[in-house]
Write a protein that holds these residues in place. Structure first.
Motif, PDB file in Angstrom:
ATOM      1  N   PRO A  36       0.823  -1.208   0.000  1.00 37.91           N
ATOM      2  CA  PRO A  36       0.000   0.000   0.000  1.00 37.91           C
ATOM      3  C   PRO A  36       0.862   1.266   0.000  1.00 37.91           C
ATOM      4  O   PRO A  36       1.936   1.303   0.590  1.00 37.91           O
ATOM      5  CB  PRO A  36      -0.811  -0.126   1.295  1.00 37.91           C
ATOM      6  N   SER A  37       0.361   2.291  -0.630  1.00 38.44           N
ATOM      7  CA  SER A  37       1.084   3.563  -0.680  1.00 38.44           C
ATOM      8  C   SER A  37       1.135   4.180   0.714  1.00 38.44           C
ATOM      9  O   SER A  37       0.364   3.816   1.609  1.00 38.44           O
ATOM     10  CB  SER A  37       0.382   4.529  -1.636  1.00 38.44           C
ATOM     11  N   GLU A  38       2.048   5.143   0.886  1.00 37.91           N
ATOM     12  CA  GLU A  38       2.142   5.823   2.173  1.00 37.91           C
ATOM     13  C   GLU A  38       0.832   6.529   2.505  1.00 37.91           C
ATOM     14  O   GLU A  38       0.402   6.547   3.664  1.00 37.91           O
ATOM     15  CB  GLU A  38       3.307   6.813   2.159  1.00 37.91           C
ATOM     16  N   GLN A  39       0.180   7.104   1.484  1.00 38.92           N
ATOM     17  CA  GLN A  39      -1.086   7.793   1.733  1.00 38.92           C
ATOM     18  C   GLN A  39      -2.155   6.815   2.208  1.00 38.92           C
ATOM     19  O   GLN A  39      -2.960   7.124   3.097  1.00 38.92           O
ATOM     20  CB  GLN A  39      -1.551   8.512   0.470  1.00 38.92           C
ATOM     21  N   ALA A  40      -2.165   5.594   1.637  1.00 39.88           N
ATOM     22  CA  ALA A  40      -3.123   4.577   2.066  1.00 39.88           C
ATOM     23  C   ALA A  40      -2.851   4.166   3.504  1.00 39.88           C
ATOM     24  O   ALA A  40      -3.788   3.955   4.293  1.00 39.88           O
ATOM     25  CB  ALA A  40      -3.049   3.361   1.142  1.00 39.88           C
ATOM     26  N   LEU A  41      -1.577   4.059   3.872  1.00 42.47           N
ATOM     27  CA  LEU A  41      -1.232   3.694   5.246  1.00 42.47           C
ATOM     28  C   LEU A  41      -1.567   4.822   6.216  1.00 42.47           C
ATOM     29  O   LEU A  41      -1.942   4.566   7.364  1.00 42.47           O
ATOM     30  CB  LEU A  41       0.253   3.325   5.332  1.00 42.47           C
ATOM     31  N   VAL A  42      -1.433   6.058   5.766  1.00 47.36           N
ATOM     32  CA  VAL A  42      -1.837   7.202   6.592  1.00 47.36           C
ATOM     33  C   VAL A  42      -3.319   7.099   6.926  1.00 47.36           C
ATOM     34  O   VAL A  42      -3.731   7.268   8.080  1.00 47.36           O
ATOM     35  CB  VAL A  42      -1.537   8.530   5.858  1.00 47.36           C
ATOM     36  N   ARG A  43      -4.130   6.787   5.928  1.00 45.97           N
ATOM     37  CA  ARG A  43      -5.580   6.662   6.159  1.00 45.97           C
ATOM     38  C   ARG A  43      -5.878   5.446   7.039  1.00 45.97           C
ATOM     39  O   ARG A  43      -6.737   5.512   7.928  1.00 45.97           O
ATOM     40  CB  ARG A  43      -6.303   6.538   4.821  1.00 45.97           C
ATOM     41  N   GLN A  44      -5.192   4.335   6.814  1.00 47.01           N
ATOM     42  CA  GLN A  44      -5.469   3.100   7.549  1.00 47.01           C
ATOM     43  C   GLN A  44      -5.157   3.247   9.036  1.00 47.01           C
ATOM     44  O   GLN A  44      -5.931   2.785   9.888  1.00 47.01           O
ATOM     45  CB  GLN A  44      -4.651   1.953   6.959  1.00 47.01           C
ATOM     46  N   PHE A  45      -4.039   3.895   9.351  1.00 44.73           N
ATOM     47  CA  PHE A  45      -3.603   3.979  10.745  1.00 44.73           C
ATOM     48  C   PHE A  45      -3.957   5.311  11.396  1.00 44.73           C
ATOM     49  O   PHE A  45      -3.809   5.457  12.615  1.00 44.73           O
ATOM     50  CB  PHE A  45      -2.084   3.740  10.850  1.00 44.73           C
ATOM     51  N   GLY A  46      -4.415   6.282  10.597  1.00 47.31           N
ATOM     52  CA  GLY A  46      -4.795   7.568  11.159  1.00 47.31           C
ATOM     53  C   GLY A  46      -3.639   8.319  11.768  1.00 47.31           C
ATOM     54  O   GLY A  46      -3.759   8.900  12.851  1.00 47.31           O
ATOM     55  N   VAL A  47      -2.478   8.266  11.093  1.00 43.94           N
ATOM     56  CA  VAL A  47      -1.274   8.924  11.601  1.00 43.94           C
ATOM     57  C   VAL A  47      -0.745   9.880  10.538  1.00 43.94           C
ATOM     58  O   VAL A  47      -1.268   9.969   9.437  1.00 43.94           O
ATOM     59  CB  VAL A  47      -0.191   7.884  11.963  1.00 43.94           C
ATOM     60  N   SER A  48       0.341  10.579  10.881  1.00 46.00           N
ATOM     61  CA  SER A  48       0.920  11.549   9.951  1.00 46.00           C
ATOM     62  C   SER A  48       1.727  10.841   8.868  1.00 46.00           C
ATOM     63  O   SER A  48       2.175   9.699   9.038  1.00 46.00           O
ATOM     64  CB  SER A  48       1.838  12.515  10.703  1.00 46.00           C
ATOM     65  N   ARG A  49       1.929  11.534   7.773  1.00 43.58           N
ATOM     66  CA  ARG A  49       2.743  11.001   6.667  1.00 43.58           C
ATOM     67  C   ARG A  49       4.174  10.760   7.156  1.00 43.58           C
ATOM     68  O   ARG A  49       4.840   9.808   6.720  1.00 43.58           O
ATOM     69  CB  ARG A  49       2.727  11.991   5.514  1.00 43.58           C
ATOM     70  N   MET A  50       4.659  11.597   8.047  1.00 43.73           N
ATOM     71  CA  MET A  50       6.020  11.459   8.556  1.00 43.73           C
ATOM     72  C   MET A  50       6.202  10.126   9.292  1.00 43.73           C
ATOM     73  O   MET A  50       7.225   9.453   9.159  1.00 43.73           O
ATOM     74  CB  MET A  50       6.360  12.624   9.497  1.00 43.73           C
ATOM     75  N   THR A  51       5.183   9.740  10.084  1.00 41.18           N
ATOM     76  CA  THR A  51       5.253   8.489  10.839  1.00 41.18           C
ATOM     77  C   THR A  51       5.297   7.291   9.902  1.00 41.18           C
ATOM     78  O   THR A  51       6.101   6.369  10.061  1.00 41.18           O
ATOM     79  CB  THR A  51       4.048   8.370  11.792  1.00 41.18           C
ATOM     80  N   VAL A  52       4.429   7.304   8.899  1.00 42.74           N
ATOM     81  CA  VAL A  52       4.404   6.217   7.918  1.00 42.74           C
ATOM     82  C   VAL A  52       5.716   6.170   7.151  1.00 42.74           C
ATOM     83  O   VAL A  52       6.288   5.098   6.917  1.00 42.74           O
ATOM     84  CB  VAL A  52       3.220   6.378   6.954  1.00 42.74           C
ATOM     85  N   ASN A  53       6.219   7.332   6.769  1.00 45.34           N
ATOM     86  CA  ASN A  53       7.461   7.401   6.005  1.00 45.34           C
ATOM     87  C   ASN A  53       8.618   6.794   6.791  1.00 45.34           C
ATOM     88  O   ASN A  53       9.476   6.104   6.219  1.00 45.34           O
ATOM     89  CB  ASN A  53       7.774   8.853   5.639  1.00 45.34           C
ATOM     90  N   ARG A  54       8.648   7.008   8.111  1.00 40.58           N
ATOM     91  CA  ARG A  54       9.727   6.435   8.920  1.00 40.58           C
ATOM     92  C   ARG A  54       9.669   4.911   8.885  1.00 40.58           C
ATOM     93  O   ARG A  54      10.699   4.248   8.722  1.00 40.58           O
ATOM     94  CB  ARG A  54       9.641   6.922  10.362  1.00 40.58           C
TER      95      ARG A  54
END
Length: 239
Positions: A36-54
């Protein structure tokens, strides 16, 4: 309740890493699959893009994922599981020589990590760890003292094992499949407590292998193994 507390204490980026690793380990995502893309993971976990990117960045550095510019992030070829020095079960090594292996646990306990050990595990000082001390025999002669610390998050049932019947290596290869390892080998004089367990004189030269293994993005085990220098040698090959 305890499970919820443990989950709440886990950093969010680590929970995302655990999720991604779990999908790969389960076989739902295979080598070459698009994750899944970072944006999809942002929506799934309800966190910031920075957190997913890490989370994604760390798994990419660990060669679990691979990024393709303009295409996305994919499950990487799982070459990171190969090591230059094969991690073998000492019982298998002894039996391969046609000899009899036996192991004698001297210690099996939970203990808080001191500062130096906590740094190796990348945990806070005082975090509970599992500790085992085992003497391995070949044909009734001691050939290795295995002093091992284990992360309970990787192998929660470690203290329940009968290490007179199986080795820690056998249990950990199932409970915490190897992701990677770092190691060093050096010659050291045996301190008295180690010498007594190896049935050699204090100060006898030993080959000492120190190894740290990782599993699912965590440090799983830190072990020091003492071998009598006059009885043991390390061999290996590459390619």
């Amino acid at each position: 309740m305890d499970e919820q507390i443990a989950q709440d204490s886990t950093p969010i980026f680590q929970r995302i890493k655990d999720y991604l690793l779990g999908e790969i380990a389960s076989g739902r995502w295979k080598e070459g699959d698009l994750v899944p893309s970072e944006q999809a993971l942002v929506r799934q976990f309800g966190v910031s893009r920075m957190t997913v990117n890490r989370a994604v960045r760390e798994l990419t550095a660990e060669q679990v994922l691979t990024r393709r510019q303009g295409s996305g992030t994919y499950v990487a070829p799982q070459k990171y599981q190969a090591t230059l020095v094969e991690i073998r079960n000492i019982a298998d090594e002894v039996r391969a020589r046609g000899h009899v292996h036996a192991s004698h646990p001297r210690l099996l306990e939970q203990s808080p990590a001191g500062e130096a050990l906590a740094r190796q595990f990348e945990l806070a000082p005082g975090t509970p760890l599992f500790h085992s001390l085992i003497v391995h025999d070949e044909n009734g002669r001691p050939i290795q003292v295995e002093d091992r610390w284990v992360n309970p998050a990787c192998a929660p049932s470690y203290l329940d094992q009968d290490f007179s019947r199986i080795t820690p290596n056998e249990h950990l290869m199932t409970a915490a499949p190897l992701q990677g390892a770092t190691y060093s080998i050096e010659a050291l004089p045996a301190p008295r407590e180690v010498a007594d367990m190896l049935d050699v004189a204090p100060g006898t030269s030993c080959l000492v292998l120190k190894r740290r293994t990782t599993s699912n993005g965590r440090v799983a085990s830190v072990v020091t193994m003492w071998h009598p220098g006059h009885l043991y040698k390390f061999t290996g090959s590459v390619g």
